[in-house]
Design a protein around this motif. Structure first.
Motif, mmCIF file in Angstrom:
data_model
loop_
_atom_site.group_PDB
_atom_site.id
_atom_site.type_symbol
_atom_site.label_atom_id
_atom_site.label_comp_id
_atom_site.label_asym_id
_atom_site.label_seq_id
_atom_site.Cartn_x
_atom_site.Cartn_y
_atom_site.Cartn_z
ATOM 1 N N ILE A 1 0.841 -1.206 0.000
ATOM 2 C CA ILE A 1 0.000 0.000 0.000
ATOM 3 C C ILE A 1 0.877 1.259 0.000
ATOM 4 C CG2 ILE A 1 -1.523 1.370 1.490
ATOM 5 C CD1 ILE A 1 -2.906 -1.318 2.259
ATOM 6 N N ILE A 2 1.891 1.268 0.857
ATOM 7 C CA ILE A 2 2.781 2.451 0.910
ATOM 8 C C ILE A 2 3.525 2.593 -0.419
ATOM 9 C CG2 ILE A 2 4.811 3.467 2.043
ATOM 10 C CD1 ILE A 2 3.891 2.040 4.647
ATOM 11 N N GLN A 3 4.032 1.470 -0.930
ATOM 12 C CA GLN A 3 4.762 1.530 -2.217
ATOM 13 C C GLN A 3 3.886 2.097 -3.321
ATOM 14 O OE1 GLN A 3 5.944 -2.645 -2.340
ATOM 15 N NE2 GLN A 3 8.101 -2.081 -2.070
ATOM 16 N N ASN A 4 2.643 1.633 -3.387
ATOM 17 C CA ASN A 4 1.742 2.130 -4.437
ATOM 18 C C ASN A 4 1.487 3.626 -4.281
ATOM 19 O OD1 ASN A 4 1.542 -0.416 -5.513
ATOM 20 N ND2 ASN A 4 -0.405 -0.906 -4.523
ATOM 21 N N ASN A 5 1.308 4.068 -3.045
ATOM 22 C CA ASN A 5 1.033 5.495 -2.839
ATOM 23 C C ASN A 5 2.249 6.365 -3.150
ATOM 24 O OD1 ASN A 5 -1.731 5.594 -2.162
ATOM 25 N ND2 ASN A 5 -1.255 4.684 -0.162
ATOM 26 N N VAL A 6 3.431 5.893 -2.760
ATOM 27 C CA VAL A 6 4.632 6.682 -3.053
ATOM 28 C C VAL A 6 4.867 6.730 -4.560
ATOM 29 C CG1 VAL A 6 7.127 6.829 -2.716
ATOM 30 C CG2 VAL A 6 5.654 6.225 -0.795
ATOM 31 N N GLU A 7 4.587 5.629 -5.222
ATOM 32 C CA GLU A 7 4.737 5.628 -6.676
ATOM 33 C C GLU A 7 3.780 6.635 -7.321
ATOM 34 O OE1 GLU A 7 4.315 1.811 -8.710
ATOM 35 O OE2 GLU A 7 5.870 2.552 -10.059
ATOM 36 N N GLU A 8 2.544 6.658 -6.807
ATOM 37 C CA GLU A 8 1.548 7.596 -7.336
ATOM 38 C C GLU A 8 1.970 9.055 -7.061
ATOM 39 O OE1 GLU A 8 -2.460 6.576 -5.958
ATOM 40 O OE2 GLU A 8 -2.909 8.723 -5.849
ATOM 41 N N LEU A 9 2.536 9.291 -5.862
ATOM 42 C CA LEU A 9 2.860 10.668 -5.473
ATOM 43 C C LEU A 9 4.194 11.141 -6.033
ATOM 44 C CD1 LEU A 9 1.853 10.374 -1.703
ATOM 45 C CD2 LEU A 9 0.654 11.778 -3.396
ATOM 46 N N ARG A 10 5.188 10.231 -6.058
ATOM 47 C CA ARG A 10 6.542 10.673 -6.395
ATOM 48 C C ARG A 10 7.192 9.891 -7.533
ATOM 49 N NH1 ARG A 10 8.943 13.516 -1.680
ATOM 50 N NH2 ARG A 10 10.985 13.360 -2.627
ATOM 51 N N GLY A 11 6.555 8.809 -7.967
ATOM 52 C CA GLY A 11 7.079 8.106 -9.130
ATOM 53 C C GLY A 11 8.158 7.067 -8.855
ATOM 54 N N PHE A 12 8.357 6.675 -7.597
ATOM 55 C CA PHE A 12 9.288 5.567 -7.314
ATOM 56 C C PHE A 12 8.686 4.691 -6.221
ATOM 57 C CE2 PHE A 12 10.548 9.195 -4.661
ATOM 58 C CZ PHE A 12 10.551 8.629 -3.401
ATOM 59 N N ARG A 13 9.225 3.479 -6.079
ATOM 60 C CA ARG A 13 8.720 2.551 -5.058
ATOM 61 C C ARG A 13 9.757 2.382 -3.953
ATOM 62 N NH1 ARG A 13 4.194 0.033 -6.625
ATOM 63 N NH2 ARG A 13 4.312 -1.817 -5.310
ATOM 64 N N PRO A 14 9.435 2.742 -2.716
ATOM 65 C CA PRO A 14 10.399 2.569 -1.616
ATOM 66 C C PRO A 14 10.655 1.087 -1.332
ATOM 67 C CG PRO A 14 8.281 3.357 -0.774
ATOM 68 C CD PRO A 14 8.172 3.348 -2.266
ATOM 69 N N THR A 15 11.881 0.814 -0.882
ATOM 70 C CA THR A 15 12.321 -0.564 -0.645
ATOM 71 C C THR A 15 12.157 -0.934 0.830
ATOM 72 O OG1 THR A 15 14.036 -0.102 -2.271
ATOM 73 C CG2 THR A 15 14.305 -2.098 -0.967
ATOM 74 N N PRO A 16 11.624 -2.111 1.125
ATOM 75 C CA PRO A 16 11.564 -2.539 2.531
ATOM 76 C C PRO A 16 12.963 -2.870 3.078
ATOM 77 C CG PRO A 16 10.566 -4.219 1.089
ATOM 78 C CD PRO A 16 10.959 -3.073 0.214
ATOM 79 N N ILE A 17 13.317 -2.268 4.197
ATOM 80 C CA ILE A 17 14.646 -2.509 4.791
ATOM 81 C C ILE A 17 14.535 -2.658 6.317
ATOM 82 C CG2 ILE A 17 15.808 -1.136 2.998
ATOM 83 C CD1 ILE A 17 16.288 1.048 5.132
ATOM 84 N N ILE A 18 15.644 -3.132 6.888
ATOM 85 C CA ILE A 18 15.800 -3.209 8.341
ATOM 86 C C ILE A 18 16.505 -1.926 8.788
ATOM 87 C CG2 ILE A 18 17.009 -4.421 10.213
ATOM 88 C CD1 ILE A 18 15.063 -6.290 9.137
ATOM 89 N N SER A 19 16.135 -1.424 9.950
ATOM 90 C CA SER A 19 16.741 -0.203 10.473
ATOM 91 C C SER A 19 17.884 -0.526 11.434
ATOM 92 C CB SER A 19 15.656 0.582 11.209
ATOM 93 O OG SER A 19 16.228 1.636 11.922
ATOM 94 N N LEU A 20 18.904 0.331 11.419
ATOM 95 C CA LEU A 20 19.995 0.172 12.393
ATOM 96 C C LEU A 20 19.531 0.587 13.783
ATOM 97 C CD1 LEU A 20 23.007 1.751 10.430
ATOM 98 C CD2 LEU A 20 22.492 -0.683 10.722
ATOM 99 N N GLY A 21 18.799 1.702 13.854
ATOM 100 C CA GLY A 21 18.390 2.268 15.138
ATOM 101 C C GLY A 21 17.071 1.693 15.611
#
Ligand SMILES: [Zn+2]
Length: 417
Positions: free
Chosen positions: A343-363
């Protein structure tokens, strides 16, 4: 007009109020320690009162109140929880000497960026949660499911009065999924994080006059050797669950982009930071005591039960040393391919034209507390520019991007149920 379009139109039409809320939020000092968030909490409650949405304060520690609100949609469905923290990192007496070029509490705008302590971590994300709650409430009769807002006051020190308190005492904060706006960078969604294990070491010897080194071993020199040997913890390796192997192998570039070059390399490893060290009274005395703290970060797949025996083995070489655990939060993760991610990927693609990648956080973030309860929890927020250091800032454009992404993703998650 569709509800999604209506939500976006409201964000456009009310830009000044939305950004003004965020900017004034940054101006309300809430450093932790000491952790008094009274002014910042009042800023939130005044806005919620004016918006006519339900909420209450949960304040087991009155100067660190939590704001908890919940409402039901018009039809049954899933329960989404929005989580953000109100407290921020502290700033020293003389911010300029730490490198600040702007007043950390001034809410200054320079070159299209809002500067201030907490601008990124995480008053941007918490503002997004609050506006998501308020805007979705306007269409609640057409919404499915249930939406809960949790703004907490005791996050920066892993304190007991914030999300930990809510999780233990307010069952309605659990829900089916949690969305959090901690810094992640617009290019990544965080589905997991490493786990801090904090140890305090104490080295004790007899001590002596500084010229009489034959009388006593030096506590500081033993500590220095012990610290050196603890570095071996960083060579340990761990196995990952299969779906995480896949997600991580696809994510190296995004990890470096979100957290700086080299982040992907340390992500699957134990890291060791000696955060404080104190020893000795005077240069011409052999110190009889040295105390230091180790902030050890465990990767996904590692457990305290694996690490502590290794620490004990190393410490056993130094009979003058003992250690105790002062904090531990296990590493946590949820499904890197879960439906909120899509859902987030689809919305970011719609808003900004790229798909964010799922990652693990250091902090670490409070999102771990939901994952510990097997509730998927995802983090999507601005770049961590200046987080925990100086000139913390968020481009205004990125702030609105985070707001839009949270509003649309919360709506889509609830309506997809
Ligand atoms: Zn934070």
């Amino acid at each position: 007009m569709s509800d999604r379009q209506q939500l976006l139109d409201w964000i456009d039409a009310e830009q000044d109020q939305i950004f003004g809320f965020y900017r004034d939020f940054v101006r309300k000092k809430s450093p932790n320690p000491p952790g008094d968030t009274t002014e910042a909490v009042r800023h939130i409650t005044r806005f919620l009162d004016g918006s006519g949405v339900p909420y209450r304060l949960v304040d087991p520690q009155p100067t660190m109140a939590n704001v908890l609100g919940t409402f039901e949609g018009g039809r049954p469905g899933r329960h989404l929880v929005l989580n953000g923290h109100i407290d921020v990192f502290p700033v020293g007496e003389d911010p300029a000497s730490e490198g600040w070029t702007q007043d950390p509490w001034g809410g200054e705008i320079v070159d299209g960026k809002l500067y201030g302590r907490g601008a990124a971590d995480m008053k941007c994300g918490t503002s997004a949660s609050i506006w998501t709650y308020v805007l979705l409430h306007r269409i609640k009769d057409r919404l499915k499911g249930k939406l809960t807002l949790t703004c907490v006051s005791d996050e920066e020190t892993f304190g007991p009065w914030g999300a930990r308190w809510l999780m233990a005492n307010e069952p309605e904060v659990r829900g089916d999924c949690c969305l959090n706006g901690e810094p992640s960078s617009p290019f990544s969604i965080r589905y997991g994080e490493k786990g801090p294990l904090w140890l305090q070491f104490t080295v004790t010897t007899a001590g002596a006059h500084g010229a009489y080194t034959h009388y006593s071993p030096s506590a500081t020199r033993i500590a220095a050797r012990l610290i050196h040997d603890l570095g071996a913890l960083e060579d340990l390796t761990f196995d990952l669950p299969d779906n995480l192997m896949r997600a991580q192998s696809e994510a190296s570039a995004a990890v470096d982009r979100a957290m700086g070059d080299g982040a992907a390399e340390i992500l699957p490893k134990v890291t060791l930071n000696i955060g404080t060290i104190r020893g000795g009274l005077k240069n011409n005395m052999v110190p009889g005591a040295c105390v230091f703290e180790a902030d050890i970060r465990l990767p996904i797949g590692a457990t305290r039960e694996q690490i502590l025996p290794e620490v004990e083995k190393i410490a056993a070489r130094f009979p003058e040393a003992r250690f105790e655990e002062t904090n531990y939060n296990p590493p946590s993760y949820c499904d890197p391919f879960g439906d909120m991610v899509e859902i987030i990927q689809n919305n970011v693609e719609e808003l900004r034209g790229f798909r964010p990648t799922p990652i693990i956080s250091l902090g670490g973030t409070d999102a771990r507390l939901w994952r510990y309860e097997n509730i998927p929890a995802y983090v999507y927020g601005p770049f961590p520019a200046g987080m925990g250091s100086f000139d913390e800032n968020v481009p205004i454009e990125d702030f609105f991007h985070v707001v839009r992404t949270h509003v649309l993703s919360a709506y889509d998650y609830l309506m997809a149920s």
